[in-house]
Enzyme design. Structure first.
Site, short mmCIF file in Angstrom:
data_model
loop_
_atom_site.label_atom_id
_atom_site.label_comp_id
_atom_site.label_asym_id
_atom_site.label_seq_id
_atom_site.Cartn_x
_atom_site.Cartn_y
_atom_site.Cartn_z
N GLU A 299 8.93 8.72 12.12
CA GLU A 299 8.91 7.92 10.77
C GLU A 299 8.10 8.50 9.68
O GLU A 299 7.00 8.10 9.14
CB GLU A 299 8.19 6.52 11.23
CG GLU A 299 9.21 5.78 12.17
CD GLU A 299 8.39 4.87 13.09
OE1 GLU A 299 7.55 4.40 12.85
OE2 GLU A 299 9.12 4.07 13.72
N GLY A 301 7.10 9.63 5.96
CA GLY A 301 7.36 9.02 4.58
C GLY A 301 7.08 9.96 3.52
O GLY A 301 7.80 10.84 2.82
N CYS A 370 -7.95 -0.31 -19.51
CA CYS A 370 -9.41 -0.79 -19.64
C CYS A 370 -10.07 -0.60 -18.53
O CYS A 370 -10.85 -1.77 -17.96
CB CYS A 370 -9.50 -2.02 -20.60
SG CYS A 370 -8.76 -2.07 -22.17
N TYR A 399 4.15 7.05 -2.64
CA TYR A 399 3.03 6.05 -2.97
C TYR A 399 2.80 6.17 -4.59
O TYR A 399 1.49 6.19 -4.85
CB TYR A 399 1.84 6.19 -2.12
CG TYR A 399 2.22 6.13 -0.59
CD1 TYR A 399 2.33 5.00 0.03
CD2 TYR A 399 2.32 7.24 0.18
CE1 TYR A 399 2.91 4.83 1.41
CE2 TYR A 399 2.71 7.10 1.42
CZ TYR A 399 3.07 6.12 2.09
OH TYR A 399 3.41 5.90 3.26
#
Length: 451
Positions: A299, A301, A370, A399
């Site tokens: 799996e 990513g 900010c 991500y």
């Protein structure tokens, strides 16, 4: 025609030339500047604006094929299920689906997205510690390949639900091997204090219970010890050795074990740190689990989607502070949060060939949000860049966009897919009207002006 690039000293950050050399989907043209495949990033910026995410379809394909080839080369019967949480863009998923990859999902939304991308239900695994009844109902209705059970409580909930619907769920028991993956504390998942899975010592008894529960059909063991693992294969070997011991015990007790889910986590070199190749991971799996003769599932990513993506941004201004120079970009931590959240390092390349060849000086690269934490790099060797100059933040395909927010009322950036000489917007830039569309005033505030 390539333009000359400055070379860094041995103890410095990687030079522009070194960053490019490690990323074959990127190149520098003497006239057009930085290219993704055959498309100048300046052309994308002119057409789409900045900040924008840019993904290389070619790099996605190459990495998917390289991983599959490594597994086959190790003599493994393996299926690859891409972790949708790393990058959930529909076009990215379609590219990977066309390469024969399945999906690892952790929510109803990701399950629906994977199906919309053309990934068959028979190639989808549902992971995660907090699946809701609604999500499990959808997984049962879709008849997906596997639901990874993470607790006795979840097993009881799924059993009752499946039995009430007249369904049988194929399940794998996720075990926690208590192995330290030696990655960032926020993305380690295989230690005993982590929330994931069940203790490996408790697994035999719970697996036997699964086999006796209505509506459940146990098919294997699942394990995932963390993300961005670059410390070598020792942690993987230790975890998979424990998985092999558990599988041997279960089989010895006459319990069904059809395959082993090895998770993901293979890291990538963001800077110039050593990172294992997929062949090393395949070898670790073959050495520890191969003797069992069972099919395995992976799996990945980040390893698939990270390097193919970048964040394209423009310089807003260059500011000279007290003893340090700041490059203020139009991208910010709401776009790419990894540096603020994980102290992550991302390579930064100027897009203009002239800027790539200019003299370098230390710069803090920051965004307009900010927060002092809205910083992409400190003391990075970069040229003097004028307002409007373009830069690319590298290895942002995983991500990145999926963790974006609208903090400071900043719209979500556009996403672009490059494929050879073609490019297309695959997710529109969010408009302010869309950001406001879901908000409304209650009657008592809407009736009159606020005093």
């Amino acid at each position: 025609m390539a333009a000359p690039l400055p070379i860094a000293s041995a103890d410095a950050d990687p030079s522009f030339a070194e960053l490019l050399a490690a990323r074959p989907h990127l190149s520098l043209h003497a006239l057009d500047g930085l290219l993704v495949e055959e498309v100048p990033l300046a052309r994308i910026a002119a057409a789409v604006g900045t900040p924008s995410w840019v993904y290389s379809a070619g790099a996605l394909r190459r990495r998917a094929r390289a991983l599959k080839a490594a597994l086959a080369g190790a003599g493994l019967r393996a299926s690859v299920h891409y972790a949708v949480k790393a990058n959930g863009n529909l076009a990215v998923l379609r590219v990977l689906a066309s390469e024969g990859l399945g999906a690892d999902v952790v929510s109803e939304g990701e399950l629906r997205l994977a199906r919309a991308a053309g990934i068959p239900a028979s190639a989808i695994v549902f992971s995660g510690v907090g699946k809701t009844e609604r999500e499990l109902r959808l997984a049962l209705a879709e008849d997906i390949a596997q639901i990874n059970i993470e607790s006795a409580e979840e097993a009881a909930m799924l059993s009752a639900l499946a039995a009430s619907l007249g369904r049988v769920a194929r399940v794998a028991l996720r075990v926690n091997p208590d192995v330290d993956a030696r990655t960032h504390a926020k993305i380690t998942t295989g230690r005993s204090e982590n929330k994931f899975g069940v203790g490996i010592d408790d697994a035999p008894a719970l697996y036997a219970r699964l086999a006796a529960m209505p509506g459940l059909r146990p098919v294997g063991i699942a394990m995932h010890i963390g993300s961005q693992i670059t410390s070598g294969m020792a942690a993987y070997r230790a975890a998979y050795a424990r998985m092999a011991e558990l599988a041997t015990v279960l089989i010895g007790r006459g319990l069904p074990v059809e395959h082993l889910d090895c998770g993901g986590g293979l890291g990538i070199p963001y800077r110039d740190e050593p990172a294992p190749a997929p062949e090393a991971l395949a070898g670790a799996i073959a050495a520890t689990l191969g003797p069992l003769g069972l099919p395995v599932m992976l799996e990945p990513g980040r390893w698939i989607a990270g390097p193919p993506g970048l964040l394209l941004s423009s310089v807003v201004l260059q500011k000279q502070g007290a003893g340090r120079r700041f490059l203020v970009l139009d991208a910010a931590m709401n776009d790419l949060v990894r540096p603020a959240m994980y102290e992550a390092w991302h390579g930064i390349l100027p897009v203009s060939p002239a800027d790539c060849a200019a003299a370098l000086a230390p710069s803090d690269v920051v965004g307009p949000v900010c927060e002092t934490g809205d910083t992409f790099a400190r003391g990075r060797a970069l040229p003097s860049l004028q307002p409007g100059a373009l830069v690319a933040l590298l290895d942002a395909g995983a991500y990145g966009a999926v963790m974006s927010s609208t903090y400071n009322m900043r719209p979500l950036a556009a996403e672009v897919l490059v494929d050879g000489s073609r490019f297309a917007v695959v997710r529109d830039r969010q408009g302010y009207e869309a950001m406001l569309a879901g908000q409304r005033l209650p009657d008592w505030l809407a009736e009159g002006a606020v005093p």
